[in-house]
Design an enzyme around this catalytic site. Structure first.
Site, PDB file in Angstrom:
ATOM      1  N   ASN A 132       0.816  -1.215   0.000  1.00 22.90           N
ATOM      2  CA  ASN A 132       0.000   0.000   0.000  1.00 22.90           C
ATOM      3  C   ASN A 132       0.848   1.262   0.000  1.00 22.90           C
ATOM      4  O   ASN A 132       0.349   2.354  -0.304  1.00 22.90           O
ATOM      5  CB  ASN A 132      -0.925   0.017   1.214  1.00 22.90           C
ATOM      6  CG  ASN A 132      -1.994  -1.065   1.159  1.00 22.90           C
ATOM      7  OD1 ASN A 132      -2.743  -1.161   0.196  1.00 22.90           O
ATOM      8  ND2 ASN A 132      -2.058  -1.892   2.197  1.00 22.90           N
ATOM      9  N   ASP A 168      11.330  -1.062 -12.972  1.00 22.27           N
ATOM     10  CA  ASP A 168      11.890  -1.812 -14.098  1.00 22.27           C
ATOM     11  C   ASP A 168      11.102  -1.621 -15.388  1.00 22.27           C
ATOM     12  O   ASP A 168      11.219  -2.419 -16.318  1.00 22.27           O
ATOM     13  CB  ASP A 168      11.958  -3.300 -13.761  1.00 22.27           C
ATOM     14  CG  ASP A 168      10.603  -3.887 -13.407  1.00 22.27           C
ATOM     15  OD1 ASP A 168       9.632  -3.117 -13.277  1.00 22.27           O
ATOM     16  OD2 ASP A 168      10.510  -5.125 -13.255  1.00 22.27           O
ATOM     17  N   ASN A 213      -0.253  -8.683  -2.297  1.00 28.74           N
ATOM     18  CA  ASN A 213      -0.564  -8.769  -3.724  1.00 28.74           C
ATOM     19  C   ASN A 213      -1.780  -7.896  -4.021  1.00 28.74           C
ATOM     20  O   ASN A 213      -2.538  -7.527  -3.115  1.00 28.74           O
ATOM     21  CB  ASN A 213      -0.862 -10.224  -4.107  1.00 28.74           C
ATOM     22  CG  ASN A 213      -0.811 -10.458  -5.611  1.00 28.74           C
ATOM     23  OD1 ASN A 213      -0.583  -9.536  -6.397  1.00 28.74           O
ATOM     24  ND2 ASN A 213      -1.022 -11.696  -6.020  1.00 28.74           N
ATOM     25  N   ASP A 244      -2.619  -3.187  -7.243  1.00 28.40           N
ATOM     26  CA  ASP A 244      -2.935  -2.592  -8.537  1.00 28.40           C
ATOM     27  C   ASP A 244      -4.401  -2.810  -8.908  1.00 28.40           C
ATOM     28  O   ASP A 244      -5.052  -1.911  -9.459  1.00 28.40           O
ATOM     29  CB  ASP A 244      -2.011  -3.147  -9.619  1.00 28.40           C
ATOM     30  CG  ASP A 244      -1.927  -4.668  -9.604  1.00 28.40           C
ATOM     31  OD1 ASP A 244      -2.555  -5.295  -8.724  1.00 28.40           O
ATOM     32  OD2 ASP A 244      -1.222  -5.230 -10.460  1.00 28.40           O
ATOM     33  N   ILE A 273       6.245 -13.344 -14.647  1.00 29.22           N
ATOM     34  CA  ILE A 273       5.428 -13.966 -13.610  1.00 29.22           C
ATOM     35  C   ILE A 273       3.962 -14.034 -14.010  1.00 29.22           C
ATOM     36  O   ILE A 273       3.234 -14.932 -13.601  1.00 29.22           O
ATOM     37  CB  ILE A 273       5.585 -13.193 -12.270  1.00 29.22           C
ATOM     38  CG1 ILE A 273       4.859 -13.953 -11.146  1.00 29.22           C
ATOM     39  CG2 ILE A 273       5.041 -11.784 -12.387  1.00 29.22           C
ATOM     40  CD1 ILE A 273       5.079 -13.332  -9.794  1.00 29.22           C
ATOM     41  N   SER A 274       3.514 -13.085 -14.857  1.00 26.42           N
ATOM     42  CA  SER A 274       2.102 -13.046 -15.225  1.00 26.42           C
ATOM     43  C   SER A 274       1.675 -14.257 -16.043  1.00 26.42           C
ATOM     44  O   SER A 274       0.491 -14.492 -16.216  1.00 26.42           O
ATOM     45  CB  SER A 274       1.805 -11.754 -16.016  1.00 26.42           C
ATOM     46  OG  SER A 274       2.050 -10.631 -15.213  1.00 26.42           O
ATOM     47  N   HIS A 323       0.066 -17.639 -10.554  1.00 24.15           N
ATOM     48  CA  HIS A 323      -0.207 -16.202 -10.526  1.00 24.15           C
ATOM     49  C   HIS A 323      -1.625 -15.922 -11.010  1.00 24.15           C
ATOM     50  O   HIS A 323      -2.328 -15.094 -10.436  1.00 24.15           O
ATOM     51  CB  HIS A 323       0.808 -15.478 -11.416  1.00 24.15           C
ATOM     52  CG  HIS A 323       0.587 -14.008 -11.516  1.00 24.15           C
ATOM     53  ND1 HIS A 323       0.916 -13.131 -10.507  1.00 24.15           N
ATOM     54  CD2 HIS A 323       0.045 -13.254 -12.508  1.00 24.15           C
ATOM     55  CE1 HIS A 323       0.603 -11.903 -10.873  1.00 24.15           C
ATOM     56  NE2 HIS A 323       0.077 -11.953 -12.087  1.00 24.15           N
TER      57      HIS A 323
END
Length: 362
Positions: free
Chosen positions: A176, A196, A287, A290, A320-321, A326
């Site tokens: 957060n 990145d 997690n 977003d 990772i997506s 995930h």
């Protein structure tokens, strides 16, 4: 009664004589076909390779090839006509007034190398009024790193008025933290970006112009979508769709704030007005902050976000997506956060903002 048949005797040609002589040498068998072949020139128009070439370059096909080439040349010329005639596409204003540019909010976590590249790049963009680094790590950065980044901003910037540079320290690794309000921010527009992720300055300034036309919306480069998987006992189960789902379906309903513009008021709304249970969920799960921000903006506006076409570059992306684990965790996050919001505020759309000055076709 007798019939007389006269046979006209003519002198054989040299080629025929050679064929007859050859037949005598091969057992006395004479072949008219061989004799005819012997009299044919080696490179006659009926020679197979020449026949193929003549068929390939027949006048009709030549006209077709010429027409295609001419069409390609006209398309290329039209795409460059503005610069050739001195009509340059409208470029973002390089002299943004104070408060008229945007703040770059960089979220970083133990990636000093990527952070250096990111700060060095965004310092060169004319629209950047300030750069704020959110250091979400219990281990503080070295004074050398902070000093180097500050000098980098001053040396890389081409603007007469250099961007402000601030280093925000967070004592914990709570996700957060990236959306906490920034003291001293003078711009309404905030470009939230991971350390990145690199977006070119031209693309970034174009996206800022899109945001100015709809300052309450989230404007960015990473669309995602949702859909109802199945309905049970009056409820609904929602599926989270990544980039390939967006590409296949042609619609989206969320943007990831890893590279997105939004109004700075959403930092206050996220921290002080959004239900604390949602922030607690993000802290506990580590997690989906977003997704929470996308739901917050959609809940406030009742409108979809705006996807901007543009290339972004990720430094050392691990992909990772694409992992199944995930995907399952994102599905869980989406459904849990919708339950905490008490409604599904996301709005689907298929609108994409494109800079027509750099496109062949609209």
């Amino acid at each position: 009664m007798s019939t007389t048949i006269s046979i006209r005797d003519s002198a054989p040609t040299a080629a025929m004589a050679a064929a007859i002589s050859s037949s005598d040498m091969n057992g006395g068998f004479y072949s008219p076909a061989k004799a005819k072949a012997a009299t044919r020139p080696l490179f006659s128009p009926r020679f197979p390779p020449f026949r193929r070439l003549r068929h390939l370059f027949c006048p009709r096909k030549l006209r077709l090839v010429a027409s295609v080439f001419l069409l390609c040349f006209v398309v290329f010329l039209s795409s460059r006509l503005s610069s050739l005639m001195g009509w340059l596409p409208s470029q973002p204003n390089s002299s943004f007034p104070r408060g008229g540019g945007y703040a770059v909010l960089i979220n970083t976590w133990k990636q000093s190398s990527a952070l250096k590249q990111s700060v060095a790049h965004y310092a060169t963009c004319d629209g950047v009024a300030s750069i704020h680094v959110v250091w979400s790590d219990s281990d503080p950065p070295s004074e050398t790193l902070k000093s180097r980044l500050e000098k980098m901003v001053f040396s890389k910037s081409r603007a007469a008025q250099k961007p402000d540079f601030r280093f925000g320290m967070r004592q914990d690794e709570d996700l957060n933290n990236r959306f906490k309000p920034i003291e001293g921010m003078t711009t309404d527009a905030v470009f939230s970006v991971d350390d990145d992720v690199i977006v070119s300055c031209d693309t970034l300034d174009f996206a800022f112009g899109v945001w100015q036309s709809a300052p309450s919306a989230m404007v960015g480069f990473n669309p995602r979508m949702h859909w109802i998987d199945e309905e049970k006992s009056g409820g609904a189960n929602y599926e989270y769709g990544g980039w390939w789902s967006v590409w296949w379906m042609g619609t989206y309903s969320m943007l990831l704030p890893k590279a997105a513009f939004f109004h700075r008021k959403y930092l206050d709304l996220y921290t002080y007005n959004m239900a604390s249970s949602i922030r607690d969920y993000v802290t506990r799960e580590r997690n989906c902050e977003d997704i929470a921000m996308s739901l917050l903006v959609a809940n406030d506006t009742g409108a979809p976000p705006i996807w901007v076409k543009g290339k972004i570059y990720e430094l050392g992306s691990s992909g990772i997506s694409s992992l199944k684990r995930h995907s399952k965790s994102r599905n869980k996050c989406l459904n849990d956060l919708i339950s905490l919001f008490g409604r599904i505020p996301l709005v689907q759309t298929n609108v994409k903002a494109v800079d027509a000055g750099f496109e062949w076709f609209w």
